[in-house]
Structures are given as structure tokens and as C-alpha cells.
Design a protein around this motif. Structure first.
Motif, PDB file in Angstrom:
ATOM      1  N   ALA A   1      93.373  31.781  76.401  1.00  0.00           N
ATOM      2  CA  ALA A   1      93.727  31.266  77.719  1.00  0.00           C
ATOM      3  C   ALA A   1      95.222  30.985  77.702  1.00  0.00           C
ATOM      4  CB  ALA A   1      92.943  29.989  78.026  1.00  0.00           C
ATOM      5  N   SER A   2      95.831  30.857  78.878  1.00  0.00           N
ATOM      6  CA  SER A   2      97.240  30.520  78.929  1.00  0.00           C
ATOM      7  C   SER A   2      97.471  29.497  80.031  1.00  0.00           C
ATOM      8  CB  SER A   2      98.100  31.767  79.174  1.00  0.00           C
ATOM      9  OG  SER A   2      97.939  32.256  80.492  1.00  0.00           O
ATOM     10  N   SER A   3      98.555  28.751  79.875  1.00  0.00           N
ATOM     11  CA  SER A   3      98.881  27.735  80.875  1.00  0.00           C
ATOM     12  C   SER A   3     100.386  27.587  80.980  1.00  0.00           C
ATOM     13  CB  SER A   3      98.252  26.383  80.511  1.00  0.00           C
ATOM     14  OG  SER A   3      98.766  25.885  79.291  1.00  0.00           O
ATOM     15  N   ASP A   4     100.796  27.055  82.088  1.00  0.00           N
ATOM     16  CA  ASP A   4     102.223  26.739  82.347  1.00  0.00           C
ATOM     17  C   ASP A   4     103.170  27.912  82.129  1.00  0.00           C
ATOM     18  OD1 ASP A   4     101.526  24.024  82.862  1.00  0.00           O
ATOM     19  OD2 ASP A   4     101.402  23.711  80.698  1.00  0.00           O
ATOM     20  N   PRO A   5     103.016  29.040  82.819  1.00  0.00           N
ATOM     21  CA  PRO A   5     102.005  29.331  83.839  1.00  0.00           C
ATOM     22  C   PRO A   5     100.762  29.999  83.246  1.00  0.00           C
ATOM     23  CG  PRO A   5     103.629  31.078  83.794  1.00  0.00           C
ATOM     24  CD  PRO A   5     104.076  30.069  82.769  1.00  0.00           C
ATOM     25  N   ASN A   6      99.696  29.986  84.046  1.00  0.00           N
ATOM     26  CA  ASN A   6      98.469  30.678  83.669  1.00  0.00           C
ATOM     27  C   ASN A   6      98.611  32.152  84.052  1.00  0.00           C
ATOM     28  OD1 ASN A   6      95.964  31.757  83.302  1.00  0.00           O
ATOM     29  ND2 ASN A   6      94.865  30.190  84.458  1.00  0.00           N
ATOM     30  N   LEU A   7      98.917  32.964  83.060  1.00  0.00           N
ATOM     31  CA  LEU A   7      99.122  34.392  83.325  1.00  0.00           C
ATOM     32  C   LEU A   7      97.817  35.135  83.537  1.00  0.00           C
ATOM     33  CD1 LEU A   7     101.858  35.128  80.638  1.00  0.00           C
ATOM     34  CD2 LEU A   7     102.180  34.565  83.043  1.00  0.00           C
ATOM     35  N   GLN A   8      96.696  34.539  83.087  1.00  0.00           N
ATOM     36  CA  GLN A   8      95.415  35.239  83.164  1.00  0.00           C
ATOM     37  C   GLN A   8      94.931  35.394  84.614  1.00  0.00           C
ATOM     38  OE1 GLN A   8      94.434  36.326  80.277  1.00  0.00           O
ATOM     39  NE2 GLN A   8      95.526  35.014  78.854  1.00  0.00           N
ATOM     40  N   ASN A   9      95.416  34.544  85.513  1.00  0.00           N
ATOM     41  CA  ASN A   9      94.885  34.551  86.878  1.00  0.00           C
ATOM     42  C   ASN A   9      95.805  35.205  87.898  1.00  0.00           C
ATOM     43  OD1 ASN A   9      92.591  33.325  86.031  1.00  0.00           O
ATOM     44  ND2 ASN A   9      93.127  31.274  86.731  1.00  0.00           N
ATOM     45  N   ILE A  10      96.884  35.826  87.458  1.00  0.00           N
ATOM     46  CA  ILE A  10      97.753  36.505  88.421  1.00  0.00           C
ATOM     47  C   ILE A  10      97.000  37.712  88.973  1.00  0.00           C
ATOM     48  CG2 ILE A  10      99.890  37.787  88.729  1.00  0.00           C
ATOM     49  CD1 ILE A  10     101.120  36.015  86.596  1.00  0.00           C
ATOM     50  N   PRO A  11      96.809  37.774  90.297  1.00  0.00           N
ATOM     51  CA  PRO A  11      95.940  38.811  90.866  1.00  0.00           C
ATOM     52  C   PRO A  11      96.554  40.200  90.748  1.00  0.00           C
ATOM     53  CG  PRO A  11      97.013  37.570  92.605  1.00  0.00           C
ATOM     54  CD  PRO A  11      97.364  36.877  91.326  1.00  0.00           C
ATOM     55  N   ILE A  12      95.682  41.194  90.747  1.00  0.00           N
ATOM     56  CA  ILE A  12      96.145  42.579  90.641  1.00  0.00           C
ATOM     57  C   ILE A  12      95.495  43.494  91.679  1.00  0.00           C
ATOM     58  CG2 ILE A  12      94.395  43.316  88.964  1.00  0.00           C
ATOM     59  CD1 ILE A  12      96.623  44.949  87.586  1.00  0.00           C
TER      60      ILE A  12
END
Length: 932
Positions: free
Chosen positions: A674-685
Motif C-alpha cells: 500500500a502507499s500513502s502521502d500520496p496514495n498512488l494505488q488509487n490514482i484512476p486510469i
């Protein structure tokens, strides 16, 4: 009215706001402890409130608490609750016993991911009241006043106050229940970090609503409000609609529990007796003993025992902690290193030791900006030292020079033969790198030892691990630095206190390693996961984080401005379509407009049977009227703007000019990063607007962005694990897997497969991995449930190996309590033997998905380790800058792109040997979007 209805009217549901109970008791009562020194003040208050509630003998009762993780409100407004301090350690220690007692009392505990406890309570309350059940919400939270209506009463158990009518709400707040949301929107909420109109307190908010009636009208007539407060109101207008969404309690969640499912179960007397005795609740124990005989055989509750649902320390299927070694739980002896003589002695001890534990103390939680305040070391259990280097309070003793001390320590840290131990050491590696020390030989991390042993048995922070594996109570940061507004920076902590806290960090790390390493060694498969995947990955992730990624802040600001204009245009368009103004963020107003005025069909319902206005509901009717599509467009634009285009430019590091995310290894139980600050996993595509955000992730001049992404990796793992001949054949041929599946299922040649048939096959392929049944497939494809069931049956008849694999996996999970990835990572399933069918079904779905998702996680981690090793010999011509799901992203010199592509894709494809080939798609561009 029937007799059954008359009987139902007499039923009563009590919904307990568990978080409110716990916090109120913690702050209202003194810091009590039991004989063992465990904090009990909040627990004592909660138990007394629960006993008072149960004496009223409700028919249905639930104790509702927040689930871990973010909610939809965090997506709408990333700063939501951002100013809330972390839960105090003394309070956190009481959460688990609270859950144990609640369960033992026969009360159902509810947690719903993605929403808050308030929304669960609101949904159940409205549902129950609508069905003639009297509802009592036990809380001290003022937000719930918006729910007061006939059949719903608020009770503050601590103060004894009640709100059960419009008059009682007006008496308390000066507005009617239906105005509470608007009232809160204007005032804002400092606790939740929702800024309202500056200087607008309850009297002003009530005055405006008394004069204008609604928030919409207040906004429309803001020009009439004079003076400075009028200026403040007009300045706040853009954010008031969002405020309204944030403070509105949802009442239309799709819950898997109905109010009538919340029957109060019989108490588990033996568990209560043990718990009350442990925490010193003498009156509760006397009351229990006086009533124990009456409980009789019913004390063996249905629906699963306490330890399988709340305890966490002895979960069904969970690996038990080893017996605590007394030598590892004794008090430590710590030294403050202030003289060169002391420092030289410790340098000699560190040089003579085969391994040592270390920890840094800094002035910031951001490793990319933190400065070292001191370091601690331990070379044997119970012995440690703290080396202060930058404490600066009045009267601070003279400390050694920081640069000279770090220079003396550098040979130890860069020596790969000298084993270093840490607890969540990636942070410390960052800090030391920024101070000129690139650590080599980072050999063990106790956070990861615990995580690999059992990802779900406990939290993996030091305090939790020390308590579980050592029976040791650590010194908390607040005990030496204070808390809240009075908290001081660590540089101002007195050296005696700083040593007690900091040296203990290294000591406990060393002790934990001594306790955990033998447990890992006893499980060769788990030790392999730890040694070959998780530990090598620590420094790989540290390098990726340190590399960071460039973003074009100007581009994001332009996108924000564009999104704002389009949001306004969507609002105006929606108003024109409706023929009147309405609040696009209000489910109530939206429902009235869509279903009462426009007479559109309500295809998706809330648990109470009311028409839903969530995304699924709007998508279902978007073909019948343009307005739902406009509302969906508005919601999507608002989320992109608040979460990404406004936020990302603020996260650029002032020293590097880049954005540096933080990756979490001990997060998802399946091993997914998972990633945070920023959360790169949720950037839409999937949308054009989402892809535009990726256009702002750019390469510097002379470089390109390269993206390499595994193709359908989890489906390939499904084929490997199931061994199904049809799936293996489809992947080996290199055909479009979804078209091949459709051809197999529907008995057609591949070129004859229609678009709808391929879409159905794709939905089944992916849905089966996540345990989707006929109901979910029917909803996704827009077909009847019977037709969806026929599709699934046909699929299994063509791919019997998949059906057999799923059944084998369920059986293995039931027998062992866990499932494994291809590489031996385990996922323990606490509810796999639960009597509650819903909990058990959820565990079975997880059992099927975890081997695939976990294996995919293991594969990309192995690839990252391999590629990182190769990159380190390439003279910085390429850098790994991001990992997102099944994708690796690189920043590469233009002349090195072809080499990087060949090496990265080849190493990713070779990261595992499956029965089907691993395929890696790749692309190159000036930005991340172009590279797809």
C-alpha cells in the motif's frame, strides 16, 4: 393492523455508538489501573454504561465502531479529521478488552469498511423506525440530532439527557432536526477538521436558518448578510456544499444485517467472570455472580465465541504466540552516552558484536525532512544506550558533536558483514541516508518478522509486539514528551527521560528478534518469504521512495481550474434539467427529484427498501434520463479535484522538488503493498480525467517515463493453481483470454463471440477470483439472477478444474485455518469456522482470492528486488520511481530506454515459473499516461 405488526411495535432496538462511549469514558474518568498496572478507566466507564443499557432489556442491540482505514469522506476531503491526534496508547490498550466484554455480554459488534460508525447507526435506525421498531441511539455526538424523529430517540447515557422530539432538538440547538445538517455545515466541525464559516457559531447558524430556512437559501441570499460575518459567509460559499456532504449521516447503506438480526444473545458468563476479575470490576462481578445461576445452559452463545471474533490474541486458526521468556520481559538497564570515553566503549561493543539493534530519534515524522536528534543501540537483551546529539532545552548537558559521532558510526553502518536489526527500519534507513550514511547489512526487521509469521494476529507496531510476544509494557512517547497542545519536541525532552524511551526502542527490538526468529525458523516456508522477499525489499522500497517522482504542479493547477469550471457547468446543467435548483450532494433531494418528480425507476434500493442514489443506482438509470449521468459526472470531477489535482502540488518536497510516497509492507494481509502521502494505488486510469492526472507525473529533460505492467496476472495464477486444462490452453495460445473463455462457455468459434458474450466471460473470470456469486454477476451484467446462475454453471462445466480448486481451497482453509501463496506466504482466516453464515462466507471468499492476490504481490516484489539489483550497476541511468498494483514505473535516460525495457520486462516475466507464461506490457512516454 395484524397481531404480528402490533407485536413488532413493542420491540426496541438500541444502537450504541461504541467510539463515543470509549472516548467519553476515557476523558471523563480518572486514569484508573488494575493490579497489574493495565489502564482501565475508559473500560470501567464503558462497562457501567453497557450494564445500564442492558438493564432496560432491549430486544435488539448493536455496538457500532469505526472500521480501520479510510472512508468515502476521506476521498471527498483528504483533510477530513486530519487534525485528530493519534489514539492515546492508554486508550488503545483498552479497545481489545472492550470488544471482548461487549461480545461476552451477547452484544453484536458492527464495523463497516469505507463508512463511519455514524452511517451504520443511521442506516439501521431509519430502517428499524420505518418498520415500527422503537430506536434508541446511545451517544453523546451532536451530529445524530439530524436523525431525531418519531421512533428515534437519542440518549446520552453519561449525562442522562434525551432528545426524542422536534421540540427537544430546538431546545438544545435552536433549529429543527431537519435543519441540523445545514446548521453543522455552517458552523463546521473542528473535531473532524471541517472548516465552516469563520466566526459563525451556533447562535449565528441558528439565526440564519431561522431567517432563511435552509442552507441553500442562506447561500442564495448571502449578499444580504452585512458586516464582517457576511464577508466570511460569502468567502465560505464554495465549500459549504462539501461540508453538507461530510456532516450528513448516510441512511442508505447496503448492510448485510437487518435490525431484527441484532437479537441480544445470552451472556458468556465464564468469559465475563474472567474479564471482570482481571480488570477489577468488583460491582459488575458481584452482579454477575448473583445472576449466573439463572443463565444456565444458555451461556454457551450461538454465533461464535468471543475469542474467535474480538480477542485477536487467540483467533480461530491464528498462530499462537510462543510462551514469553522471562529473560526477555525483565526491566532493562540503559546508559546515556555523553562523553567520548563512553562513546568509544560503545563503539568497541558494536564492533565486537555480530549484530546490533538501532533506532533514530528525529524532529519529524517525514523521513525525507527529519533531522537526527539522537541514536540508540543494543547488542544484548536488557542492555542499551542512547547517544543524544541535538537536545536543546535550557541546561542541557554537553553532547558529542553530531557530525563527528555520525562519522565514527558510519563504518559500522556501511559494513555489509555487520548485521543491523530494526523495527520498521525503513524510516531509519531514510534518515541515515540523508545524513550521509547508506546502510548495508540491514538483516532483520521485527515488524516484518511478526507480519510474515501472522499478518492478522496483531498490529505490528513495537508497543503491540512487545505486549504480545514479550509480555512487556513499553514507555510511550506521550509519557516523555507530553501530548496534545503541551507536547514538546523530542529535542526538548530531558536526557534521563529520552534515554528511558529511546534506548528501550533498541532494547525491545533486540528482544523481539530473539523471540520471533526461532518461530520463523520453525516454519521454513515462512522464513523463505521473510528472507528472500520481505527483507531484501526494505531497502528497495527505501530507494524508490528516496528517488521520488517529478510532477508538473502547473499542469495540475490548470486541471483543478478546469475541473472547477466543469463542476460548475455540471451544476448549472443539472439545475436546467431539473427546472429548479437542488443540492447535488443531498441524497434526499436527489431521490425526491429523480423518483418522485421525474418518475424514474428505482432499480437499486437501500436496506429499508427506499430508492438509493449511490453510484450504482445512478448508473442503472443513466440510460433512461440524462440527469443521473450529469450527477455522476459532477461527483467524479469533485473527487478528482479534492483528492488529486488540489492536493498533489502541496506534497512536493521543498528540498527535492519531487513527490515522495511511503510504501507499507505490513499493511494488507495478502502481502500487497500500500502507499500513502500520496496514495498512488488509487490514482484512476479508466477515465480521460483520471488519465490526465497521470500526465502530470513527468520525466525531467533528457529522460523518459517507462511503465511495465503484468498482464492479467491473477487470472494466470488462477490457471496455474487450478491446473484447469482449458485455462492453461487459452493462456499458452496467447489468445484474448476473455474471448477464449466466452468461446468455450458459449460453444462458439472465437471470431463469432459477441461483445456482450466477451463482457460476460470477463465478469465471470474476474468475479470468481473475488468470490462473486450469481447475484453480483447479475447486477454487474444487468441480467436476471437465474441467467447469471446459468452462466456460472456453464463456466464450471467448461472449466471443472477451477471449481475443484475453489472447493479444495475452502476445505484447506477450514482444516488448517489458513491458505498459502505459491511462495508459502500464509493468510490466517479467523472466521473460517464461524457459525455466522455471513462471516464464514466472507472468509471463504478471502480464502479463494488470497492465494492469487498474495502470489501476485510476491511475484512483483521478487521482480522489484531483481531489477533493483541490476539498476544499481547502471550508473544511475535509470531509476525505479513507483510501484502501483501490478505495475513498475521507471525514469530513464533517453539513450538507455531500450536496454531498460528489455531488462525490466524480462526480469518481471522471469520472477516466477508458472504453468502459463507471465506476460508484461510496457510503454514509453514523456509522462506516466503516455507510457500506457
Amino acid at each position: 393492523m395484524t397481531n404480528a405488526s402490533e407485536s413488532l411495535l413493542k420491540k426496541r432496538l438500541v444502537l450504541i455508538d461504541g467510539s463515543s462511549y470509549l472516548y467519553r469514558a476515557f476523558h471523563a474518568l480518572p486514569p484508573l489501573t488494575n493490579d497489574a498496572g493495565e489502564p482501565t478507566g475508559a473500560l470501567f466507564g464503558v462497562v457501567n454504561m453497557l450494564r445500564a443499557t442492558l438493564k432496560e432489556q432491549p430486544d435488539y442491540v448493536a455496538f457500532v465502531v469505526d472500521a480501520p482505514g479510510k472512508t468515502f469522506r476521506d476521498d471527498l476531503y483528504p483533510d477530513y479529521k486530519a487534525n485528530r491526534a493519534a489514539m492515546p496508547d492508554d486508550l488503545r490498550a483498552q479497545v481489545l478488552p472492550m470488544c471482548e466484554i461487549v461480545e461476552a455480554l451477547g452484544i453484536t459488534i458492527l464495523r463497516e469498511a469505507g463508512v463511519e460508525a455514524d452511517d451504520v447507526i443511521g442506516t439501521l435506525a431509519v430502517d428499524a423506525a420505518g418498520n415500527g421498531i422503537d430506536v434508541t441511539i446511545s451517544t453523546g455526538d451532536k451530529d445524530f440530532a439530524q436523525l431525531v424523529r418519531p421512533g428515534i430517540t437519542l440518549v446520552n447515557t453519561m449525562s442522562g439527557s434525551r432528545m426524542d422530539s422536534q421540540a427537544s432538538v430546538i431546545d438544545k440547538f435552536g433549529v429543527r432536526p431537519e435543519q441540523i445538517v445545514d446548521f453543522l455545515s455552517l458552523m463546521g466541525d473542528s473535531i473532524d477538521n471541517v472548516p465552516g464559516v469563520d466566526k459563525c457559531g451556533p447562535k449565528t447558524a441558528a439565526k440564519w436558518l431561522g431567517q432563511y430556512g435552509t442552507l441553500d437559501e442562506v447561500m442564495a441570499r448571502a449578499g444580504e448578510v452585512t458586516g464582517k460575518i457576511g464577508e466570511n459567509l460569502r468567502a465560505a460559499l464554495p465549500r459549504l456544499p462539501l461540508n453538507r456532504t461530510l456532516v450528513t449521516i448516510k441512511t442508505d447503506l447496503a448492510l448485510d444485517r437487518a435490525p431484527t438480526d441484532l437479537v441480544l444473545r445470552a451472556r458468556h458468563v465464564e468469559d465475563l467472570r474472567t474479564l471482570y476479575a482481571r480488570y477489577g470490576f468488583k460491582q459488575a462481578l458481584r452482579e454477575l455472580e448473583g445472576g449466573a445461576g439463572a443463565a444456565g445452559a444458555n451461556d454457551d452463545r450461538q454465533g461464535g465465541g468471543m475469542r474467535s471474533t474480538a480477542a485477536g490474541y487467540a483467533r480461530a486458526g491464528a498462530a499462537p504466540a510462543a510462551p514469553v521468556d522471562a529473560a526477555l520481559s525483565a526491566p532493562g538497564e540503559y546508559e546515556t552516552v555523553l562523553t567520548q570515553e563512553q562513546f568509544d566503549a560503545w563503539l568497541a561493543r558494536l564492533q565486537a558484536a555480530d549484530e546490533f539493534a538501532f533506532d533514530t530519534e528525529t524532529d519529524s515524522l517525514d523521513p525525507m525532512q527529519a533531522r537526527i536528534i539522537g541514536l540508540s543501540f543494543s547488542v544484548e537483551p536488557g542492555k542499551a544506550a542512547y547517544l543524544p546529539l541535538a537536545h536543546d532545552y535550557p541546561g542541557t548537558p554537553t553532547q558529542l558533536d553530531r557530525e563527528q559521532a555520525l562519522a565514527a558510526l558510519r563504518p559500522l553502518f556501511v559494513d555489509p558483514a555487520k548485521k543491523k536489526l530494526g523495527q520498521h527500519g525503513k524510516y531509519d534507513l531514510h534518515v541515515l541516508r540523508r545524513h550521509g550514511i547508506e546502510v548495508a547489512g540491514y538483516a532483520d526487521d521485527t515488524m516484518l518478522e511478526s507480519f510474515v509469521l501472522n499478518a492478522t494476529a496483531t498490529r505490528h507496531d513495537m508497543d503491540s509486539l512487545a505486549k504480545r510476544y514479550l509480555g512487556y509494557e513499553t514507555v510511550k512517547y506521550e509519557q516523555v514528551a507530553g501530548k496534545g497542545a503541551r507536547q514538546i519536541p523530542f529535542s526538548q525532552v530531558a536526557l534521563d527521560d529520552a534515554t528511558r524511551y529511546a534506548a528501550e526502542d533498541s532494547d525491545v527490538t533486540y528482544r523481539l528478534h530473539r523471540a520471533l526468529a526461532p518461530q520463523l525458523a520453525a516454519e521454513p516456508g515462512l522464513e523463505m518469504v521473510y528472507r528472500e522477499i520481505e527483507m531484501p525489499l526494505v531497502q528497495v522500497l527505501e530507494r524508490i521512495e528516496a528517488n521520488g517522482v517529478m510532477i508538473d504542479a502547473g499542469e495540475l493547477r490548470r486541471q483543478s481550474a478546469d475541473l472547477g469550471k466543469r463542476m460548475l457547468a455540471a451544476q448549472q446543467k443539472a439545475t436546467e434539467m431539473a427546472g429548479r435548483s437542488f443540492n447535488l450532494d443531498s441524497p434526499k433531494q436527489l431521490g425526491a427529484l429523480l423518483f418522485d418528480e421525474l418518475k424514474l425507476p428505482a432499480l437499486v434500493k437501500t436496506p429499508s427498501g427506499a430508492p438509493s442514489t449511490n453510484e450504482e443506482a445512478l448508473e442503472a438509470i443513466a440510460e433512461q434520463h440524462e440527469l443521473p449521468r450529469v450527477i455522476l459526472e459532477y461527483r467524479g470531477l469533485a473527487k478528482l479535484r479534492s483528492t488529486y489535482t488540489d492536493k498533489l502540488p502541496e506534497m512536493v518536497n521543498p528540498y527535492t522538488g519531487r513527490v515522495h510516497t511511503s510504501y507499507h509492507q505490513a499493511g494488507a494481509a495478502t502481502g500487497r503493498l500500500a502507499s500513502s502521502d500520496p496514495n498512488l494505488q488509487n490514482i484512476p486510469i479508466r477515465t480521460d480525467d483520471g488519465r490526465r492526472i497521470r500526465q502530470a507525473f513527468v520525466a525531467p529533460p533528457g529522460h523518459r517515463i517507462v511503465a511495465c505492467d503484468y498482464s492479467q496476472i491473477e487470472l494466470r495464477i488462477m490457471a496455474h493453481l487450478s491446473g484447469d486444462a482449458g485455462l492453461l490452453r487459452a493462456f499458452e495460445s496467447g489468445a484474448d483470454i476473455h474471448r477464449a473463455t466466452a468461446a468455450e462457455v458459449f460453444g462458439k468459434a472465437m471470431e463469432e463471440v459477441s461483445g456482450n458474450e466477451r463482457r460476460a466471460a470477463k465478469a465471470i473470470n474476474f468475479g470468481l477470483m473475488y468470490g462473486m456469486g450469481a447475484f453480483g454477476l447479475a447486477r454487474q451484467l444487468g441480467i436476471a439472477r437465474g441467467e447469471a446462475q446459468d452462466y456460472i454453471a456453464l463456466y464450471f462445466s467448461r472449466y471443472p478444474g477451477v471449481r475443484d480448486f475453489m472447493e479444495r481451497t475452502r476445505q484447506q482453509a477450514r482444516e488448517q485455518g489458513y491458505v498459502e501463496t505459491v511462495f508459502g506466504r500464509r493468510l490466517y482466516l479467523e472466521n473460517i469456522q464461524a457459525r455466522n453464515q455471513g462471516l464464514r462466507a466472507g472468509a471463504e471468499r478471502a480464502a479463494i482470492n488470497a492465494p492469487m492476490q498474495g502470489t501476485a504481490a510476491d511475484i512483483i516484489k521478487r521482480a522489484m528486488i531483481d531489477i533493483d539489483g541490476w539498476l544499481r550497476d547502471q550508473n544511475q541511468r535509470a531509476f525505479m520511481v513507483m510501484q502501483v498494483h501490478d505495475e513498475l514505473v521507471f525514469e530513464v535516460e533517453e539513450g538507455f530506454v531500450d536496454t531498460l525495457l528489455a531488462e525490466a520486462t524480462g526480469r518481471m516475466a522471469a520472477a516466477a515459473r508458472l504453468r502459463v507464461p507471465l506476460v508484461v506490457d510496457s510503454g514509453v512516454g514523456a509522462n506516466w499516461d503516455e507510457a500506457h
